[in-house]
Write an enzyme that holds these catalytic residues in place. Structure first.
Site, PDB file in Angstrom:
ATOM      1  N   ILE A   1      -7.273   1.907  -1.288  1.00  0.00           N
ATOM      2  CA  ILE A   1      -8.338   1.491  -0.370  1.00  0.00           C
ATOM      3  C   ILE A   1      -8.546   2.517   0.749  1.00  0.00           C
ATOM      4  CG2 ILE A   1      -6.970   0.101   1.270  1.00  0.00           C
ATOM      5  CD1 ILE A   1      -9.204  -2.077   0.911  1.00  0.00           C
TER       6      ILE A   1
ATOM      7  N   ASP B   1      -0.605  -2.303   3.687  1.00  0.00           N
ATOM      8  CA  ASP B   1      -0.402  -2.146   5.128  1.00  0.00           C
ATOM      9  C   ASP B   1       0.211  -0.780   5.434  1.00  0.00           C
ATOM     10  OD1 ASP B   1      -0.367  -2.990   7.760  1.00  0.00           O
ATOM     11  OD2 ASP B   1       1.487  -4.140   7.577  1.00  0.00           O
TER      12      ASP B   1
HETATM   13  P1  ADP Z   1       0.720  -9.017   0.874  1.00  0.00           P
HETATM   14  O1  ADP Z   1       1.880  -8.995   1.829  1.00  0.00           O
HETATM   15  O2  ADP Z   1      -0.521  -9.636   1.492  1.00  0.00           O
HETATM   16  O3  ADP Z   1       1.071  -9.572  -0.457  1.00  0.00           O
HETATM   17  P2  ADP Z   1       0.802  -6.282  -0.201  1.00  0.00           P
HETATM   18  O4  ADP Z   1       0.409  -5.027   0.475  1.00  0.00           O
HETATM   19  O5  ADP Z   1       2.222  -6.438  -0.616  1.00  0.00           O
HETATM   20  O6  ADP Z   1       0.299  -7.479   0.764  1.00  0.00           O
HETATM   21  O7  ADP Z   1      -0.097  -6.477  -1.481  1.00  0.00           O
HETATM   22  C1  ADP Z   1      -1.457  -6.835  -1.450  1.00  0.00           C
HETATM   23  C2  ADP Z   1      -2.187  -6.089  -2.535  1.00  0.00           C
HETATM   24  O8  ADP Z   1      -2.444  -4.761  -2.095  1.00  0.00           O
HETATM   25  C3  ADP Z   1      -1.418  -5.956  -3.852  1.00  0.00           C
HETATM   26  O9  ADP Z   1      -2.296  -6.291  -4.925  1.00  0.00           O
HETATM   27  C4  ADP Z   1      -1.048  -4.477  -3.904  1.00  0.00           C
HETATM   28  O10 ADP Z   1      -0.997  -3.990  -5.224  1.00  0.00           O
HETATM   29  C5  ADP Z   1      -2.217  -3.880  -3.174  1.00  0.00           C
HETATM   30  N1  ADP Z   1      -2.059  -2.522  -2.640  1.00  0.00           N
HETATM   31  C6  ADP Z   1      -0.938  -1.814  -2.348  1.00  0.00           C
HETATM   32  N2  ADP Z   1      -1.245  -0.585  -1.895  1.00  0.00           N
HETATM   33  C7  ADP Z   1      -2.604  -0.504  -1.884  1.00  0.00           C
HETATM   34  C8  ADP Z   1      -3.561   0.516  -1.534  1.00  0.00           C
HETATM   35  N3  ADP Z   1      -3.169   1.697  -1.083  1.00  0.00           N
HETATM   36  N4  ADP Z   1      -4.881   0.229  -1.677  1.00  0.00           N
HETATM   37  C9  ADP Z   1      -5.289  -0.972  -2.129  1.00  0.00           C
HETATM   38  N5  ADP Z   1      -4.456  -1.967  -2.474  1.00  0.00           N
HETATM   39  C10 ADP Z   1      -3.128  -1.741  -2.355  1.00  0.00           C
END
Ligand code: ADP
Length: 184
Positions: free
Chosen positions: A17, A40
């Site tokens: 993202i 994050d």
């Molecule tokens: P949460 O704590 O809300 O579960 P996470 O970051 O662990 O948040 O995961 C939320 C989603 O973000 C997951 O589907 C993960 O694969 C995705 N994700 C991780 N890194 C990225 C990125 N760089 N860009 C977009 N999505 C991502």
């Protein structure tokens, strides 16, 4: 294939993202707005220390962000107009209001994007990583809430023209693409 609802183009892509091109991106943050892992971590790394500094100011002012709610910071050195930090629900089996909290993440983020005059916004798959929300249900909640929001155009003169779900994982991208078709 994107769909168009009320003149808003809704699409799905696979990728990071932080590399998306548009006005505002949404971060799946935590209640303390402390940079963590997953999306994050990627957003804080790409945007640099300014995002964490602004998160600290929000924390001092309002003590953090409740699950389902959202707050805005700048995007640091990324070119976005801002980052919307929302806090997804931690999956606890489904009887703790998790779907409604997740829907609130999407609608509150869209409210903030509109308030900041964003023309485009990208969402990650909130709560489906460390927070363990089941992926199929999360997809349905995400699309239902976003599409309902756009249909109702809750804000008069909605500035948004483009909403994209940026899925990091291939299986989520396939799931979102297949589910989006059912709304067209
Ligand atoms: P949460 O704590 O809300 O579960 P996470 O970051 O662990 O948040 O995961 C939320 C989603 O973000 C997951 O589907 C993960 O694969 C995705 N994700 C991780 N890194 C990225 C990125 N760089 N860009 C977009 N999505 C991502």
């Amino acid at each position: 294939m994107p769909i168009t609802v009320n003149h808003v183009v809704i699409s799905v892509s696979q990728g990071d993202i932080t590399a998306w091109q548009g006005d505002m991106i949404v971060n799946a943050s935590n209640s303390g707005l402390y940079g963590g892992g997953g999306v994050d971590g990627a957003i804080h790394r790409a945007g640099g220390p300014r995002i964490a500094e602004e998160c600290a100011v929000i924390r001092q002012k309002q003590g953090g962000v409740l699950p389902g709610e959202a707050a805005v910071t700048s995007a640091g050195i990324m070119t976005f107009r801002g980052v919307i930090h929302t806090v997804g629900p931690i999956w606890k089996g489904g009887n703790a209001g998790e779907p409604m909290i997740l829907a609130n993440c999407y609608t509150n983020s869209l409210d903030l994007a509109c308030a900041h005059e964003a023309h485009s916004i990208a969402f990650p798959n909130i709560s489906t990583g460390i927070y363990n929300f089941p992926k199929e249900l999360a997809c349905k909640v995400a699309l239902d809430s976003v599409i309902q929001y756009v249909r109702q155009r809750r804000i008069p003169g909605l500035p948004l023209q483009r909403i994209e779900f940026v899925c990091f994982e291939r299986d989520n991208a396939d799931l979102y693409k297949a589910t989006l078709k059912t709304y067209s």
